[in-house]
Design an enzyme around this catalytic site. Structure first.
Site, PDB file in Angstrom:
ATOM      1  N   ASP A   9       0.878  -1.165   0.000  1.00  0.00           N
ATOM      2  CA  ASP A   9       0.000   0.000   0.000  1.00  0.00           C
ATOM      3  C   ASP A   9       0.919   1.220   0.000  1.00  0.00           C
ATOM      4  OD1 ASP A   9      -2.302   1.666   0.237  1.00  0.00           O
ATOM      5  OD2 ASP A   9      -1.942   1.808   2.396  1.00  0.00           O
ATOM      6  N   GLU A  69      -1.241  -1.502  -4.801  1.00  0.00           N
ATOM      7  CA  GLU A  69      -2.451  -0.725  -5.060  1.00  0.00           C
ATOM      8  C   GLU A  69      -2.146   0.376  -6.067  1.00  0.00           C
ATOM      9  OE1 GLU A  69      -5.231   2.109  -2.437  1.00  0.00           O
ATOM     10  OE2 GLU A  69      -5.111   0.031  -1.715  1.00  0.00           O
ATOM     11  N   ASP A 141      -2.134   1.135   7.475  1.00  0.00           N
ATOM     12  CA  ASP A 141      -1.422   0.961   6.207  1.00  0.00           C
ATOM     13  C   ASP A 141      -0.969  -0.486   6.009  1.00  0.00           C
ATOM     14  OD1 ASP A 141      -1.227   3.843   5.179  1.00  0.00           O
ATOM     15  OD2 ASP A 141      -0.460   4.013   7.227  1.00  0.00           O
TER      16      ASP A 141
END
Length: 176
Positions: A9, A69, A141
């Site tokens: 991420d 992502e 996160d």
């Protein structure tokens, strides 16, 4: 055969990572955490911290594949640009270590892990804890990175996923 997936991420200040093992239909937690860049540091220093941090994660956990992502465009162009630069640093680290990389939008990750794309962060965290049978909740996160890894495990399984892992190009569920 076991697969070890590194989920990322990306963030310009905090980049989450999550590592899971996939054996058949089972998903097992390996590790998760965050790579934090120095606040207010120049871009070059932040990029170095991200690349070095991911090199360490890759060397420690030896993933066989990775997922990251995709960047979303928000109302602040400067923030979007910084996020894109952090993502680029992460992608560079992954390809420099010869890891296959899959990319997923936040919508795809949420749909895969929660069942719908409008899920709040807390619901994603809850599902990560539930799916991986964790005793506690990872930092936000790190949980997002684990969700990216889980989404990749869900999307890349089966015969089509096996063909894609062998280097064949898949488009719309068919060989392209």
């Amino acid at each position: 055969m076991a697969r070890r997936i590194l989920g990322i991420d990306p963030g310009s200040r905090i980049t989450g990572f999550g590592v899971i093992d996939v054996i058949g239909q089972q998903r097992h937690y390996v590790a998760s955490g965050c790579i934090r860049t120095p606040q207010g540091a120049p871009l070059t220093e932040r990029v170095k911290v991200l690349v070095d941090g991911l090199f360490d994660v890759i060397a420690t956990y030896r993933p066989t594949e990775s997922a990251i992502e995709q960047v979303f465009v928000n109302v602040n162009p400067a923030a979007t640009l910084m996020l894109g630069q952090a993502r680029g640093a992460c992608l560079s680290a992954l390809v420099m270590r010869d890891l296959p990389v899959a990319e997923y939008t936040a919508l795809q990750v949420k749909q895969s892990v929660v069942g719908h794309g409008k899920a709040p962060k807390e619901q994603v965290q809850y599902m990560v804890v539930t799916m991986l049978n964790l005793s506690g909740t990872p930092q936000a996160d790190a949980a997002d990175a684990l969700a990216v890894a889980l989404a990749h495990a869900n999307h890349s399984g089966g015969a089509i996923g096996a063909l894609a892992r062998q280097g064949l190009r898949i488009k719309g569920g068919r060989l392209a």
